[in-house]
Scaffold this motif. Sequence first.
Motif, PDB file in Angstrom:
ATOM      1  N   LEU A 226      16.422  41.879  41.006  1.00 19.71           N
ATOM      2  CA  LEU A 226      17.245  42.944  41.594  1.00 19.71           C
ATOM      3  C   LEU A 226      17.074  44.212  40.768  1.00 19.71           C
ATOM      4  CD1 LEU A 226      20.874  42.641  42.893  1.00 19.71           C
ATOM      5  CD2 LEU A 226      20.289  44.517  41.387  1.00 19.71           C
TER       6      LEU A 226
ATOM      7  N   GLU B 293      18.066  47.956  39.616  1.00 23.80           N
ATOM      8  CA  GLU B 293      19.284  48.779  39.479  1.00 23.80           C
ATOM      9  C   GLU B 293      18.929  50.023  38.669  1.00 23.80           C
ATOM     10  OE1 GLU B 293      22.278  50.592  39.552  1.00 23.80           O
ATOM     11  OE2 GLU B 293      22.926  48.647  40.353  1.00 23.80           O
TER      12      GLU B 293
ATOM     13  N   ASP C 228      26.601  44.067  40.030  1.00 26.11           N
ATOM     14  CA  ASP C 228      25.353  43.305  40.247  1.00 26.11           C
ATOM     15  C   ASP C 228      25.403  41.988  39.469  1.00 26.11           C
ATOM     16  OD1 ASP C 228      24.385  45.650  41.473  1.00 26.11           O
ATOM     17  OD2 ASP C 228      23.284  46.291  39.685  1.00 26.11           O
TER      18      ASP C 228
ATOM     19  N   VAL D 269      19.524  35.354  40.233  1.00 27.66           N
ATOM     20  CA  VAL D 269      19.266  36.782  40.462  1.00 27.66           C
ATOM     21  C   VAL D 269      19.123  37.437  39.092  1.00 27.66           C
ATOM     22  CG1 VAL D 269      20.221  38.938  41.376  1.00 27.66           C
ATOM     23  CG2 VAL D 269      20.541  36.798  42.648  1.00 27.66           C
TER      24      VAL D 269
ATOM     25  N   VAL E  85      18.852  40.790  37.019  1.00 28.38           N
ATOM     26  CA  VAL E  85      19.153  42.215  37.188  1.00 28.38           C
ATOM     27  C   VAL E  85      18.270  43.039  36.241  1.00 28.38           C
ATOM     28  CG1 VAL E  85      20.970  43.980  37.018  1.00 28.38           C
ATOM     29  CG2 VAL E  85      21.540  41.665  37.835  1.00 28.38           C
TER      30      VAL E  85
ATOM     31  N   MET F 248      15.058  42.598  45.690  1.00 28.94           N
ATOM     32  CA  MET F 248      16.258  43.286  46.165  1.00 28.94           C
ATOM     33  C   MET F 248      16.624  44.438  45.247  1.00 28.94           C
ATOM     34  SD  MET F 248      19.221  40.459  45.428  1.00 28.94           S
ATOM     35  CE  MET F 248      18.541  39.118  46.324  1.00 28.94           C
ATOM     36  N   THR F 249      17.470  45.323  45.767  1.00 27.14           N
ATOM     37  CA  THR F 249      17.916  46.445  44.941  1.00 27.14           C
ATOM     38  C   THR F 249      19.297  46.900  45.358  1.00 27.14           C
ATOM     39  OG1 THR F 249      17.374  48.660  44.131  1.00 27.14           O
ATOM     40  CG2 THR F 249      16.815  48.218  46.430  1.00 27.14           C
ATOM     41  N   ARG F 250      20.014  47.402  44.384  1.00 27.67           N
ATOM     42  CA  ARG F 250      21.302  48.048  44.667  1.00 27.67           C
ATOM     43  C   ARG F 250      21.028  49.544  44.573  1.00 27.67           C
ATOM     44  NH1 ARG F 250      23.498  52.254  43.731  1.00 27.67           N
ATOM     45  NH2 ARG F 250      22.653  52.008  41.670  1.00 27.67           N
TER      46      ARG F 250
ATOM     47  N   THR G 297      23.458  46.924  48.724  1.00 29.34           N
ATOM     48  CA  THR G 297      22.412  46.070  48.145  1.00 29.34           C
ATOM     49  C   THR G 297      21.545  45.591  49.292  1.00 29.34           C
ATOM     50  OG1 THR G 297      23.802  45.466  46.292  1.00 29.34           O
ATOM     51  CG2 THR G 297      21.947  44.003  46.760  1.00 29.34           C
TER      52      THR G 297
ATOM     53  N   ALA H 247      17.990  43.553  50.441  1.00 33.80           N
ATOM     54  CA  ALA H 247      16.969  42.595  50.009  1.00 33.80           C
ATOM     55  C   ALA H 247      15.759  42.772  50.912  1.00 33.80           C
ATOM     56  CB  ALA H 247      17.516  41.184  50.111  1.00 33.80           C
TER      57      ALA H 247
END
Length: 329
Positions: free
Chosen positions: A34, A36, A48, A65, A67, A90-92, A241, A243
């Motif tokens: 992920l 961030e 997150d 996950v 981060v 994925m990303t926030r 968020t 994905a």
Amino acid sequence: MRKRVAWFTMGFFFVVLLGSGVSMAQTKPIVLKLAETHPQDYPITKGDYEFARLVKERSNGRIIVEVYHSKQLGEERAVIEQVQLGAIDMTRVSISAVSAFVRELDAFQLPYLYRNADHMWKVLNGPIGEEILKKHEAYNFVGLGWFEAGSRNFYTKRPVKTVSDLKGMKIRVQQAPLMVAMVQALGAVATPLPFGEVYSALQTGVVDGAENNWPSYLSTSHYEVAKYFIVDEHTRVPEITVASKKVLDRLSKEDRALLVQAMRDAQPYQCKLWVEYEKVAEKAVRDRGCVITEVSPAEKQKFMDAMKPVYDKQPPEIMAVVNKIRAVK
Ligand code: GTR
């Protein structure tokens, strides 16, 4: 003889088990990266981590996950492209950043759209929010859920007390067409730049100002180079968020549902941290000598009036959603 057969059978099954690699202890967890942009201790990054914790706990360690905070995987726009391609899981990010790809998100980030945070949350956590999350699939994303990011305000190197003071100023905006249009509507010159370039752009005078919420104004140290902050609260731009659909399509339906639920359940925690930290950040920048201009209701109305052309340019599909949003009580 019987004993020998039993040993043989056990040995056979042992070899089969080893060969197929299905022993529970040997199953490798599914690792999802992920991305961030914020630092590790920021209230959004903590959200997150809460999401990651819930995913790990509920999958009994089968899904991990990881981060990558502080832009380790790149700036938001580049990361979103990678997520779309399936290179990052994925990303926030801010919905502004995704709106360059999913234009329907414009309906959720127009200036002075929500009456307050409660209104926004009713929309996002209700059927309208659900529908836009689903729409992400058409762009190869899976919208997992929302986080809080408060309201955004302008801050500048020269004093700004009224909407007309912004005329002709070069203002950094997120890399999103709607944000360019918004700043242009105020008679300012919109300069889209990645988040990580804003400090030096302010310092060197590439831009005269930028806009963001209290926590980002503090965490990026933008206040050091643009100390005039006007509390005009022009937008509420939630975080999302997303994905990669390519990646999530490889998971079972149950695991996808687990990710969505974990994201939803991380939300109240992140919102709580956010509300607390907004106050801390506001106090910190005031204590450090920033000049904060509160906006009178009459001046705020001028800001709102100035944004009208942005609404006038919206296509009917966006305005249909805007009207639904406005009708949420
Ligand atoms: C922050 C947001 C970031 C980034 C940034 C920006 O409020 O949390 O994800 O979009 O704004 O202005 O680029």
